[in-house]
Scaffold this motif. Structure first.
Motif, PDB file in Angstrom:
ATOM      1  N   TYR A  53      46.279  12.667   2.789  1.00 10.91           N
ATOM      2  CA  TYR A  53      47.170  11.808   3.566  1.00 10.91           C
ATOM      3  C   TYR A  53      47.473  10.521   2.805  1.00 10.91           C
ATOM      4  O   TYR A  53      48.627  10.064   2.760  1.00 10.91           O
ATOM      5  CB  TYR A  53      46.541  11.458   4.922  1.00 10.91           C
ATOM      6  CG  TYR A  53      46.278  12.638   5.823  1.00 10.91           C
ATOM      7  CD1 TYR A  53      47.109  13.761   5.804  1.00 10.91           C
ATOM      8  CD2 TYR A  53      45.193  12.642   6.697  1.00 10.91           C
ATOM      9  CE1 TYR A  53      46.865  14.839   6.637  1.00 10.91           C
ATOM     10  CE2 TYR A  53      44.951  13.723   7.528  1.00 10.91           C
ATOM     11  CZ  TYR A  53      45.785  14.822   7.494  1.00 10.91           C
ATOM     12  OH  TYR A  53      45.547  15.893   8.310  1.00 10.91           O
ATOM     13  N   PHE A  63      49.830  11.144  -0.069  1.00  8.21           N
ATOM     14  CA  PHE A  63      51.193  11.324   0.440  1.00  8.21           C
ATOM     15  C   PHE A  63      51.829   9.981   0.777  1.00  8.21           C
ATOM     16  O   PHE A  63      53.015   9.734   0.473  1.00  8.21           O
ATOM     17  CB  PHE A  63      51.170  12.208   1.685  1.00  8.21           C
ATOM     18  CG  PHE A  63      52.475  12.217   2.438  1.00  8.21           C
ATOM     19  CD1 PHE A  63      53.557  12.953   1.966  1.00  8.21           C
ATOM     20  CD2 PHE A  63      52.625  11.480   3.606  1.00  8.21           C
ATOM     21  CE1 PHE A  63      54.773  12.953   2.656  1.00  8.21           C
ATOM     22  CE2 PHE A  63      53.829  11.477   4.302  1.00  8.21           C
ATOM     23  CZ  PHE A  63      54.910  12.215   3.825  1.00  8.21           C
ATOM     24  N   LEU A  64      51.061   9.067   1.395  1.00 11.18           N
ATOM     25  CA  LEU A  64      51.595   7.751   1.754  1.00 11.18           C
ATOM     26  C   LEU A  64      52.012   6.975   0.507  1.00 11.18           C
ATOM     27  O   LEU A  64      53.044   6.291   0.509  1.00 11.18           O
ATOM     28  CB  LEU A  64      50.554   6.952   2.553  1.00 11.18           C
ATOM     29  CG  LEU A  64      50.214   7.467   3.947  1.00 11.18           C
ATOM     30  CD1 LEU A  64      49.160   6.580   4.602  1.00 11.18           C
ATOM     31  CD2 LEU A  64      51.459   7.541   4.822  1.00 11.18           C
ATOM     32  N   TRP A  65      51.224   7.075  -0.566  1.00  8.35           N
ATOM     33  CA  TRP A  65      51.569   6.383  -1.809  1.00  8.35           C
ATOM     34  C   TRP A  65      52.878   6.913  -2.389  1.00  8.35           C
ATOM     35  O   TRP A  65      53.774   6.131  -2.735  1.00  8.35           O
ATOM     36  CB  TRP A  65      50.430   6.536  -2.827  1.00  8.35           C
ATOM     37  CG  TRP A  65      49.390   5.483  -2.705  1.00  8.35           C
ATOM     38  CD1 TRP A  65      48.289   5.512  -1.903  1.00  8.35           C
ATOM     39  CD2 TRP A  65      49.342   4.227  -3.396  1.00  8.35           C
ATOM     40  NE1 TRP A  65      47.548   4.363  -2.050  1.00  8.35           N
ATOM     41  CE2 TRP A  65      48.170   3.555  -2.956  1.00  8.35           C
ATOM     42  CE3 TRP A  65      50.163   3.616  -4.344  1.00  8.35           C
ATOM     43  CZ2 TRP A  65      47.817   2.297  -3.439  1.00  8.35           C
ATOM     44  CZ3 TRP A  65      49.803   2.356  -4.824  1.00  8.35           C
ATOM     45  CH2 TRP A  65      48.654   1.718  -4.371  1.00  8.35           C
ATOM     46  N   VAL A  66      52.994   8.237  -2.488  1.00  8.51           N
ATOM     47  CA  VAL A  66      54.199   8.837  -3.068  1.00  8.51           C
ATOM     48  C   VAL A  66      55.420   8.514  -2.216  1.00  8.51           C
ATOM     49  O   VAL A  66      56.488   8.124  -2.729  1.00  8.51           O
ATOM     50  CB  VAL A  66      54.025  10.361  -3.209  1.00  8.51           C
ATOM     51  CG1 VAL A  66      55.319  11.016  -3.680  1.00  8.51           C
ATOM     52  CG2 VAL A  66      52.891  10.683  -4.181  1.00  8.51           C
ATOM     53  N   PHE A  67      55.273   8.650  -0.896  1.00  4.61           N
ATOM     54  CA  PHE A  67      56.378   8.404   0.029  1.00  4.61           C
ATOM     55  C   PHE A  67      56.875   6.965  -0.071  1.00  4.61           C
ATOM     56  O   PHE A  67      58.083   6.699  -0.152  1.00  4.61           O
ATOM     57  CB  PHE A  67      55.911   8.720   1.455  1.00  4.61           C
ATOM     58  CG  PHE A  67      56.959   8.513   2.507  1.00  4.61           C
ATOM     59  CD1 PHE A  67      58.098   9.306   2.551  1.00  4.61           C
ATOM     60  CD2 PHE A  67      56.808   7.526   3.474  1.00  4.61           C
ATOM     61  CE1 PHE A  67      59.071   9.118   3.520  1.00  4.61           C
ATOM     62  CE2 PHE A  67      57.766   7.332   4.446  1.00  4.61           C
ATOM     63  CZ  PHE A  67      58.902   8.131   4.470  1.00  4.61           C
ATOM     64  N   ASN A  68      55.945   6.017  -0.092  1.00  7.87           N
ATOM     65  CA  ASN A  68      56.338   4.606  -0.133  1.00  7.87           C
ATOM     66  C   ASN A  68      56.845   4.183  -1.504  1.00  7.87           C
ATOM     67  O   ASN A  68      57.692   3.290  -1.601  1.00  7.87           O
ATOM     68  CB  ASN A  68      55.150   3.725   0.290  1.00  7.87           C
ATOM     69  CG  ASN A  68      54.945   3.718   1.780  1.00  7.87           C
ATOM     70  OD1 ASN A  68      55.647   3.036   2.521  1.00  7.87           O
ATOM     71  ND2 ASN A  68      53.978   4.486   2.259  1.00  7.87           N
ATOM     72  N   CYS A  90      51.550   1.842   7.069  1.00  6.90           N
ATOM     73  CA  CYS A  90      51.214   3.270   7.149  1.00  6.90           C
ATOM     74  C   CYS A  90      49.704   3.488   7.292  1.00  6.90           C
ATOM     75  O   CYS A  90      49.261   4.333   8.086  1.00  6.90           O
ATOM     76  CB  CYS A  90      51.727   3.996   5.917  1.00  6.90           C
ATOM     77  SG  CYS A  90      53.516   3.936   5.715  1.00  6.90           S
ATOM     78  N   GLN A 123      60.729   5.140   8.459  1.00  4.85           N
ATOM     79  CA  GLN A 123      59.297   4.970   8.217  1.00  4.85           C
ATOM     80  C   GLN A 123      58.667   4.001   9.217  1.00  4.85           C
ATOM     81  O   GLN A 123      57.635   4.309   9.826  1.00  4.85           O
ATOM     82  CB  GLN A 123      59.076   4.468   6.795  1.00  4.85           C
ATOM     83  CG  GLN A 123      57.615   4.165   6.472  1.00  4.85           C
ATOM     84  CD  GLN A 123      57.478   3.073   5.445  1.00  4.85           C
ATOM     85  OE1 GLN A 123      58.281   2.155   5.406  1.00  4.85           O
ATOM     86  NE2 GLN A 123      56.478   3.164   4.614  1.00  4.85           N
ATOM     87  N   ILE A 156      58.684   6.040  -3.360  1.00  8.18           N
ATOM     88  CA  ILE A 156      60.082   6.497  -3.362  1.00  8.18           C
ATOM     89  C   ILE A 156      60.953   5.570  -2.526  1.00  8.18           C
ATOM     90  O   ILE A 156      62.054   5.168  -2.947  1.00  8.18           O
ATOM     91  CB  ILE A 156      60.172   7.945  -2.842  1.00  8.18           C
ATOM     92  CG1 ILE A 156      59.469   8.895  -3.810  1.00  8.18           C
ATOM     93  CG2 ILE A 156      61.635   8.357  -2.643  1.00  8.18           C
ATOM     94  CD1 ILE A 156      59.343  10.313  -3.296  1.00  8.18           C
ATOM     95  N   ILE A 157      60.468   5.202  -1.337  1.00  3.85           N
ATOM     96  CA  ILE A 157      61.252   4.354  -0.431  1.00  3.85           C
ATOM     97  C   ILE A 157      61.563   3.004  -1.066  1.00  3.85           C
ATOM     98  O   ILE A 157      62.663   2.455  -0.901  1.00  3.85           O
ATOM     99  CB  ILE A 157      60.499   4.167   0.903  1.00  3.85           C
ATOM    100  CG1 ILE A 157      60.578   5.440   1.724  1.00  3.85           C
ATOM    101  CG2 ILE A 157      61.070   2.994   1.711  1.00  3.85           C
ATOM    102  CD1 ILE A 157      59.879   5.345   3.047  1.00  3.85           C
ATOM    103  N   LEU A 196      65.671   5.369   5.113  1.00  6.16           N
ATOM    104  CA  LEU A 196      64.292   5.800   4.907  1.00  6.16           C
ATOM    105  C   LEU A 196      63.298   4.741   5.371  1.00  6.16           C
ATOM    106  O   LEU A 196      62.289   5.061   6.018  1.00  6.16           O
ATOM    107  CB  LEU A 196      64.065   6.117   3.423  1.00  6.16           C
ATOM    108  CG  LEU A 196      64.643   7.419   2.892  1.00  6.16           C
ATOM    109  CD1 LEU A 196      64.500   7.481   1.370  1.00  6.16           C
ATOM    110  CD2 LEU A 196      63.969   8.621   3.528  1.00  6.16           C
TER     111      LEU A 196
END
Length: 312
Positions: free
Chosen positions: A137, A140-145, A103, A194, A147-148, A190
């Motif tokens: 940004y 957001f990448l930390w939170v998104f990854n 990412c 991604q 969760i994934i 997910l």
């Protein structure tokens, strides 16, 4: 037969040395790059919008390579200290840092495309916004990854003594327990979304930069001028560096996926082939800081500036 075993053992020792050499070089290079980016940002010494992203990438790769040391030790026979908590922590961090690397590399490519874009283009309006919104940004990448990769938190355990077909080996000491079909397909969807999204953005931004560089070259030839402004030449050097890293990333990512798929089918739990995967998987994290450091002229300029400031 005995000669074959000796030869294989010798090859295994050599590849151990190669893995630790690669990881050592990568950790040192990433720490140097991270320290440079921190100094640049704190001292505001000719900082650029991409400096925070490059520093973030160096931090991720440092954590990834440090984590790989534990996995390598597990492969090489040091399995005494592994339990459920250790396995969960190491595997989760490994997957998280690897996905964050994808990412952040994509974000670096997009930021460079925005920086290179001409004032008349649509992307020009994002030049100053990208500098202010960059931390958002990254958050957001930390939170998104996180969760994934949540599956690794709920299903990673130390490999049980009793073998079971339902347990999938991740390393010698760690395994992945089966989960419900719904959660399995949700996490898989997910993760696939991604990787397709970010690698696609990486390819589009790289193609856009190549197109801009080709246009600039044709305009220079039409004007019969071989000299470029310092700003333009600096931006172009940075762009070619990013394009080189993008190309190397795609090559190593493809090799990692192909070799990993082949080895998982033919040699699922062979330590020698796990070492080969480590070498390939860590290639980008090791080469990335070396390329960025070798192309970074501000590092020496900033050191000269700091030296002159201290001498006063």
């Amino acid at each position: 037969m005995k000669m074959k075993k000796i030869s294989r053992f010798s090859s295994f020792i050599h590849i151990q040395h190669m893995v630790f050499f690669e990881v050592s070089i990568g950790i040192i290079a990433n720490l140097i790059l991270l320290l440079f980016c921190v100094l640049i940002i704190l001292l505001e010494c000719r900082a650029k919008p991409a400096d925070l992203t490059i520093g973030h990438l160096a931090f991720i790769h440092t954590m990834l390579l440090l984590n790989m040391v534990f996995i390598a030790m597990d492969i090489f026979g040091y399995q005494d200290l592994w339990d459920d908590i250790t396995c969960t922590s190491v595997i989760y961090l490994s997957r998280l840092m690897r996905d964050l690397s994808v990412c952040t590399t994509c974000l670096l490519s997009v930021l460079q495309a925005i920086t290179l874009s001409p004032r008349s283009s649509y992307l020009a309006q994002f030049k100053w916004k990208s500098l202010l919104q960059n931390p958002c940004y990254l958050l957001f990448l930390w939170v998104f990854n996180m969760i994934i990769n949540g599956r690794m938190l709920i299903s990673t355990v130390a490999t049980p003594n009793v073998t079971s077909n339902s347990v999938m080996l991740l390393t010698t000491s760690c395994s992945l327990l089966p989960i419900s079909s719904f959660l399995k397909y949700m996490f898989f969807s997910l993760m696939t979304f991604q990787h397709i999204l970010f690698i696609g953005l990486m390819a589009v931004s790289s193609g856009y930069m190549v197109n801009l560089l080709c246009k600039h070259k044709r305009q220079s030839q039409n004007l019969h001028s071989t000299s470029l402004s310092p700003r333009a030449s600096a931006e172009q050097r940075a762009t070619w560096t990013i394009l080189l890293l993008m190309s190397f990333f795609i090559v190593m990512y493809t090799l990692d996926c192909v070799i990993g798929s082949i080895f998982s089918i033919l040699w699922n739990n062979d330590p020698f082939h796990h070492c080969v995967l480590l070498l390939v998987g860590n290639g980008y994290a090791t080469v990335n800081p070396l390329v960025l450091i070798s192309s970074e002229r501000r590092m020496m300029r900033c050191l000269i500036f700091m030296w002159g400031k201290d001498s006063r």
